[in-house]
Structure formats: structure tokens, C-alpha cells
Design a protein around this motif. Structure first.
Motif, PDB file in Angstrom:
ATOM      1  N   GLY A  36      64.921  78.851  54.798  1.00 25.95           N
ATOM      2  CA  GLY A  36      63.476  78.683  54.827  1.00 25.95           C
ATOM      3  C   GLY A  36      62.742  79.631  53.912  1.00 25.95           C
ATOM      4  O   GLY A  36      61.522  79.521  53.744  1.00 25.95           O
ATOM      5  N   SER A  37      63.465  80.569  53.282  1.00 21.00           N
ATOM      6  CA  SER A  37      62.827  81.556  52.402  1.00 21.00           C
ATOM      7  C   SER A  37      62.312  80.924  51.115  1.00 21.00           C
ATOM      8  O   SER A  37      62.803  79.885  50.665  1.00 21.00           O
ATOM      9  CB  SER A  37      63.826  82.659  52.020  1.00 21.00           C
ATOM     10  N   HIS A  38      61.341  81.606  50.504  1.00 19.92           N
ATOM     11  CA  HIS A  38      60.875  81.229  49.171  1.00 19.92           C
ATOM     12  C   HIS A  38      60.755  82.492  48.328  1.00 19.92           C
ATOM     13  O   HIS A  38      60.745  83.615  48.840  1.00 19.92           O
ATOM     14  CB  HIS A  38      59.528  80.505  49.238  1.00 19.92           C
ATOM     15  N   GLN A  50      55.294  79.544  44.068  1.00 16.21           N
ATOM     16  CA  GLN A  50      56.308  79.758  45.103  1.00 16.21           C
ATOM     17  C   GLN A  50      57.272  78.572  45.143  1.00 16.21           C
ATOM     18  O   GLN A  50      56.831  77.416  45.134  1.00 16.21           O
ATOM     19  CB  GLN A  50      55.647  79.917  46.485  1.00 16.21           C
ATOM     20  N   TYR A  51      58.565  78.888  45.183  1.00 17.04           N
ATOM     21  CA  TYR A  51      59.588  77.850  45.294  1.00 17.04           C
ATOM     22  C   TYR A  51      60.593  78.234  46.364  1.00 17.04           C
ATOM     23  O   TYR A  51      61.040  79.387  46.425  1.00 17.04           O
ATOM     24  CB  TYR A  51      60.282  77.634  43.946  1.00 17.04           C
ATOM     25  N   SER A  52      60.933  77.273  47.207  1.00 16.91           N
ATOM     26  CA  SER A  52      61.881  77.524  48.291  1.00 16.91           C
ATOM     27  C   SER A  52      63.293  77.670  47.754  1.00 16.91           C
ATOM     28  O   SER A  52      63.674  77.032  46.767  1.00 16.91           O
ATOM     29  CB  SER A  52      61.846  76.363  49.294  1.00 16.91           C
ATOM     30  N   CYS A  54      67.212  76.960  47.944  1.00 21.44           N
ATOM     31  CA  CYS A  54      68.085  75.892  48.435  1.00 21.44           C
ATOM     32  C   CYS A  54      69.455  76.427  48.846  1.00 21.44           C
ATOM     33  O   CYS A  54      70.315  75.649  49.274  1.00 21.44           O
ATOM     34  CB  CYS A  54      68.301  74.839  47.346  1.00 21.44           C
ATOM     35  N   ASN A  97      60.033  84.922  53.988  1.00 20.12           N
ATOM     36  CA  ASN A  97      60.253  83.769  54.861  1.00 20.12           C
ATOM     37  C   ASN A  97      59.117  83.625  55.861  1.00 20.12           C
ATOM     38  O   ASN A  97      58.976  84.429  56.776  1.00 20.12           O
ATOM     39  CB  ASN A  97      61.585  83.888  55.604  1.00 20.12           C
ATOM     40  N   THR A 118      63.707  70.841  49.912  1.00 23.41           N
ATOM     41  CA  THR A 118      64.311  72.083  49.425  1.00 23.41           C
ATOM     42  C   THR A 118      64.539  73.128  50.517  1.00 23.41           C
ATOM     43  O   THR A 118      65.663  73.609  50.663  1.00 23.41           O
ATOM     44  CB  THR A 118      63.512  72.667  48.240  1.00 23.41           C
ATOM     45  N   PRO A 119      63.545  73.535  51.317  1.00 28.28           N
ATOM     46  CA  PRO A 119      63.853  74.521  52.354  1.00 28.28           C
ATOM     47  C   PRO A 119      64.711  73.957  53.467  1.00 28.28           C
ATOM     48  O   PRO A 119      65.531  74.669  54.072  1.00 28.28           O
ATOM     49  CB  PRO A 119      62.474  74.935  52.880  1.00 28.28           C
ATOM     50  N   CYS A 192      58.519  69.475  56.276  1.00 27.45           N
ATOM     51  CA  CYS A 192      58.054  69.895  54.961  1.00 27.45           C
ATOM     52  C   CYS A 192      57.933  68.666  54.065  1.00 27.45           C
ATOM     53  O   CYS A 192      58.830  67.807  54.063  1.00 27.45           O
ATOM     54  CB  CYS A 192      59.011  70.914  54.338  1.00 27.45           C
ATOM     55  N   GLU A 216      56.053  73.845  56.670  1.00 27.41           N
ATOM     56  CA  GLU A 216      55.987  74.570  55.399  1.00 27.41           C
ATOM     57  C   GLU A 216      55.208  73.702  54.429  1.00 27.41           C
ATOM     58  O   GLU A 216      55.577  72.548  54.176  1.00 27.41           O
ATOM     59  CB  GLU A 216      57.390  74.837  54.853  1.00 27.41           C
TER      60      GLU A 216
END
Length: 319
Positions: A36-38, A50-52, A54, A97, A118-119, A192, A216
């Protein structure tokens, strides 16, 4: 930006989506992110997006992100697709996150719309490796537009993934209602995707208990109140600087700060990244972000000045 990375690999997932594998430019290991982090990515123009991540559980020390080229790009996805090449250097932040998996959940229902995969892909990969119950539903325009096809069809995931291709809005709503009608014991739901998909999915899960539905956003959430482009004027006082000024209709607080040559940190400027968070010392914020929790909104002690406004005549901020 605290970290300098190098683009080690580039994968064309679909006609519109590219996946990038980033490694530390100095050859070391990048800090680990949780599902779930970006990360914040700084572009050559100075924009920050911001991009999650994978990443799966076996991919620590590197960052993997996927970026869809949006037709109405505000400069972010277009710049990534045009400028990111293998070997290029990219400044990024350490992972953050605001969309974590819930450790106390007994089951995880993951609902992804489009690039919102992605997340949730990272979540699915970690849950599968840990042997925890989950199911991922992936809604996409067509099979050709589905990213991560090989990963989703792998032996570890395919039994817990259902793909929905080419559904119209009514059909999508029917499926979302069906999959969220009965909440598994101890279940948590994660959503998401585009705003209409998010609204439909959370509406379908309206009977789930508070605190069990998590979202998200990749853009500002729709608001029932006037947006920053409308609304009533109000005044802002900066406690540290003893400065007071008016925020006009059609002007955000950040824009008013800029007009008075007062710098405040910012990134997405759409209310979902949390970079511009500021403490509220007096006044009632009109929250329009998607970053704060409902409890934080009720307390009214912090706000996002990029999109939020004031319900009264005056806000006093800790600036």
C-alpha cells in the motif's frame, strides 16, 4: 527528495501503462516499503507526483511503480512516459503508507479499477506469500488494457483473482454489490481506482462496519460542498508570522499564500498526498481532502490548505 534512483528496467504493460524498476543510484539498497506504500517522484520540470509501489515480498531494496499515460495529464504521467528511460536518474522519497493492510483482519477484499490495481497488486502478492485469505477483483476496460497479466495469472495469485473486462457502469455496480453484499467474518475491504468507481464500490459496501473500508485516491475526491474554485471568501491568519489576508472565491489557501510570497510545502495540490498538512489553531476547516481520517476531520486540528477551506470567517494556522 532524499533518494536518488536509477531506472534499471522498463516494461510496457499495456499500450498506456509502463512499469519502471528503480534501483539506488549508488548501488545500495532502497528502504523497504509495506503493501500500500507510495513514493514521491520528482520530475525534471520540478513537479512531484505520487506513485504506488507494486513490489512483492521478494523484491526488497528496489522500487517498482507503474504509470498510466493519462489523456488529460496535468504534466505528470506525460512527463514520465516521455522522459523516463533505462539508465535515467530519478529523485524520489522514501516510501510512505497511508493505505496499509490491516493486521487484525481475517480476510481482505481488494477492489481495483484501472490503474488502481497498483497498490492492490502489492497487497495481493504479500497476502499470498503470507498465506492469508484474500480475493482481488480487477475491473478494466478490456483484456488488452489489463496490466500485470503474467503476475495475476501466476500460480500464487490466479486462484484468488477475478478479472472483469468491459463492463458498463450498471454492470460494474451489479458486480460490486454482489461481491460486497456479505462481509466475511473479520473482513476488511480496500478500494482504489477512478472516482466514480470508488464511489460505487464504497456505496456498495455501505453496510460494512466503520473502519473496515479503506480507500486510496489518485486524484481529489468529489465534494458535495463548493470546490476551491467557488465558495465564500474567508480570512486566514498565520500565527507565527502575524500576517492576515483574505482567501477569495476561486482561490485556494496555498494560492493565497503564494500571492503573499509565503512558501508552504506542497506536492499533489489535490488533497490526497498529505504534504501540505498544517495545524489549525482556531476556526473550523471545511475539509475537502482525501488524506485525513474521519476522526482527524472531526477533531479539526489539521487541514490540507491545497483544497480545504473554512466554514466560518477566520482560520488561524500554525504557519
Amino acid at each position: 527528495m532524499a533518494l536518488l534512483t536509477r531506472i534499471a528496467e522498463l516494461y510496457q504493460e499495456t499500450d498506456e501503462i509502463r512499469r519502471y524498476r528503480l534501483v539506488a543510484a549508488d548501488g545500495g539498497a532502497l528502504p523497504a516499503g509495506t503493501p500500500g506504500s507510495h513514493i514521491d517522484v520528482q520530475l525534471e520540470s520540478g513537479l512531484v507526483r505520487q506513485y504506488s509501489l507494486c513490489n512483492g515480498p521478494g523484491e526488497q531494496g528496489v522500487f517498482e511503480i507503474a504509470v498510466k499515460r493519462e489523456p488529460a495529464s496535468r504534466g505528470g504521467s506525460a512527463a514520465v512516459h516521455a522522459g523516463f528511460r533505462v539508465g535515467g536518474l530519478v529523485p524520489v522519497s522514501a516510501p510512505r503508507n497511508s493505505f496499509p493492510l490491516q493486521d487484525d483482519a481475517d480476510h481482505h477484499l481488494l477492489l481495483a479499477g484501472g490503474i488502481g490495481i497498483t497498490p492492490l497488486l502489492s497487497m495481493a502478492r504479500h497476502l499470498a506469500a503470507a498465506g492469508k485469505p484474500f480475493h482481488l477483483h480487477y475491473f478494466v476496460r478490456s483484456a488488452r488494457d489489463a496490466a500485470f497479466r503474467e503476475l495475476l495469472a501466476s500460480p500464487t495469485l490466479r486462484g484468488s483473482v477475478t478479472q472483469h473486462h468491459g463492463l458498463d457502469p450498471a454492470e460494474t455496480a451489479d458486480v460490486l454489490r454482489a461481491v460486497s453484499r456479505v462481509r466475511p467474518s473479520g473482513g476488511h475491504l480496500y478500494v482504489c481506482g477512478p472516482a466514480p468507481f470508488m464511489a460505487c464500490a464504497t456505496g456498495a459496501a455501505g453496510a460494512w462496519p466503520e473502519g473496515t473500508v479503506h480507500q486510496e485516491w489518485f486524484a481529489a475526491a468529489p465534494s458535495d460542498s463548493d470546490g476551491a474554485a467557488t465558495g465564500r471568501p474567508f480570512r486566514v491568519r498565520l500565527a507565527r508570522q502575524d500576517v492576515e489576508f483574505e482567501v477569495a472565491p476561486g482561490q485556494s489557501i496555498l494560492q493565497a499564500l503564494d500571492a503573499h510570497d509565503i512558501f508552504a510545502p506542497r506536492s499533489c495540490e489535490q488533497g490526497f498526498c498529505g504534504t501540505c498538512e498544517v495545524a489549525v489553531l482556531e476556526g473550523e476547516p471545511d475539509h475537502r481532502d482525501t488524506y485525513l481520517s474521519e476522526e482527524e476531520r472531526r477533531r479539526g486540528k489539521v487541514m490540507m490548505p491545497c483544497v480545504s477551506r473554512c466554514r466560518g470567517p477566520l482560520l488561524v494556522l500554525d504557519l
